[in-house]
Scaffold this motif. Structure first.
Motif, short mmCIF file in Angstrom:
data_model
loop_
_atom_site.label_atom_id
_atom_site.label_comp_id
_atom_site.label_asym_id
_atom_site.label_seq_id
_atom_site.Cartn_x
_atom_site.Cartn_y
_atom_site.Cartn_z
N ARG A 181 50.41 14.61 -10.22
CA ARG A 181 49.79 15.29 -9.07
C ARG A 181 48.30 15.58 -9.23
NH1 ARG A 181 51.22 19.93 -5.71
NH2 ARG A 181 50.77 21.20 -7.52
N ILE A 182 47.50 14.56 -9.46
CA ILE A 182 46.04 14.73 -9.55
C ILE A 182 45.53 14.90 -8.13
CG2 ILE A 182 43.88 13.67 -10.26
CD1 ILE A 182 45.55 12.06 -12.33
N ARG A 183 44.73 15.96 -7.91
CA ARG A 183 44.30 16.24 -6.54
C ARG A 183 43.04 17.09 -6.52
NH1 ARG A 183 47.84 19.36 -8.91
NH2 ARG A 183 47.99 21.57 -8.43
N GLU A 184 42.31 17.01 -5.41
CA GLU A 184 41.17 17.89 -5.15
C GLU A 184 41.72 19.07 -4.37
OE1 GLU A 184 37.79 17.98 -5.78
OE2 GLU A 184 37.92 16.17 -7.01
N VAL A 185 41.39 20.27 -4.80
CA VAL A 185 41.84 21.49 -4.13
C VAL A 185 40.63 22.12 -3.46
CG1 VAL A 185 42.84 23.79 -4.44
CG2 VAL A 185 43.69 21.85 -5.80
N THR A 186 40.76 22.42 -2.17
CA THR A 186 39.69 23.07 -1.43
C THR A 186 40.19 24.44 -0.99
OG1 THR A 186 38.98 20.90 -0.63
CG2 THR A 186 38.07 22.83 0.50
N PRO A 187 39.81 25.50 -1.72
CA PRO A 187 40.27 26.84 -1.35
C PRO A 187 39.53 27.36 -0.13
CG PRO A 187 38.84 26.95 -3.27
CD PRO A 187 39.00 25.49 -2.93
N ARG A 188 40.12 28.38 0.49
CA ARG A 188 39.46 29.00 1.66
C ARG A 188 38.12 29.60 1.26
NH1 ARG A 188 44.95 31.47 3.07
NH2 ARG A 188 45.83 29.88 4.43
N LYS A 189 38.10 30.22 0.08
CA LYS A 189 36.86 30.79 -0.45
C LYS A 189 36.53 30.07 -1.75
CE LYS A 189 37.64 35.41 1.39
NZ LYS A 189 37.81 36.84 1.04
N GLY A 190 35.30 29.76 -1.97
CA GLY A 190 34.89 29.11 -3.21
C GLY A 190 34.76 27.61 -3.07
#
Length: 175
Positions: A22-31
């Protein structure tokens, strides 16, 4: 008391080997967005290991580069086994929202992936980190092999050698 304004820290590091998933880019709501992956770490006797799943944030440019190089192999469902060092381990509780465990509490082990010591794809060594000059050398001056690099598992017990017969790092671009 130290007159320096520099902070000191206590490090808690976990080393091991495990399968990359599960390699992935994570885009949080903040940060800012960050690279993440799962590692199914092997634990216990080598003839019947158990797995401990870690959800990790990949830290450092070298580790990020190496994990991104593995993404295509992971997506193709090839077995990608890595030697790793994790830091800042913590547990995160959550509630399952679907499936047969919906409504139950769960725990996720989280950490930062700090270092990748070696990578095997389908049992073939494709990357091995260069040992540091101050550490990682035997008394005779030859590089020592990290303990986790010598661990055997049924699908990853091969060793790649160069044409001269020496264990040599294989460029990450080769996979």
């Amino acid at each position: 008391m130290n007159p320096s304004s520099e902070k000191s820290y206590f490090d808690l590091h976990l080393t091991g080997l495990g399968y990359l998933n599960r390699i992935r880019e994570v885009t949080p709501r903040k940060g800012d967005a960050f690279l993440a992956c799962d590692i199914a770490a092997l634990n216990g006797p080598s003839d019947s290991p158990e797995y401990r799943r870690f959800d990790v944030r990949v830290s450092g440019s070298e580790a990020q580069h190496l994990i991104r190089r593995c993404q295509q192999a992971v997506e193709a469902e090839r077995k990608v086994l890595i030697g790793f060092r994790l830091g800042d381990l913590w547990a995160d509780t959550f509630t399952y929202s679907k499936g047969k465990r919906a409504g139950e509490q769960g725990v996720s082990l989280k950490a930062r992936l700090l270092f990748v010591s070696w990578i095997k794809v389908d049992g073939q060594l494709v990357y091995k980190a260069e040992p540091k000059a101050a550490e990682g050398t035997a008394h005779d001056g030859t590089p020592s092999v990290p303990e986790e690099a010598t661990a055997q598992d049924a699908s990853a017990s091969e060793t790649v050698t160069s044409e001269t017969g020496d264990d040599a790092p294989v460029p990450a671009e080769s996979f």
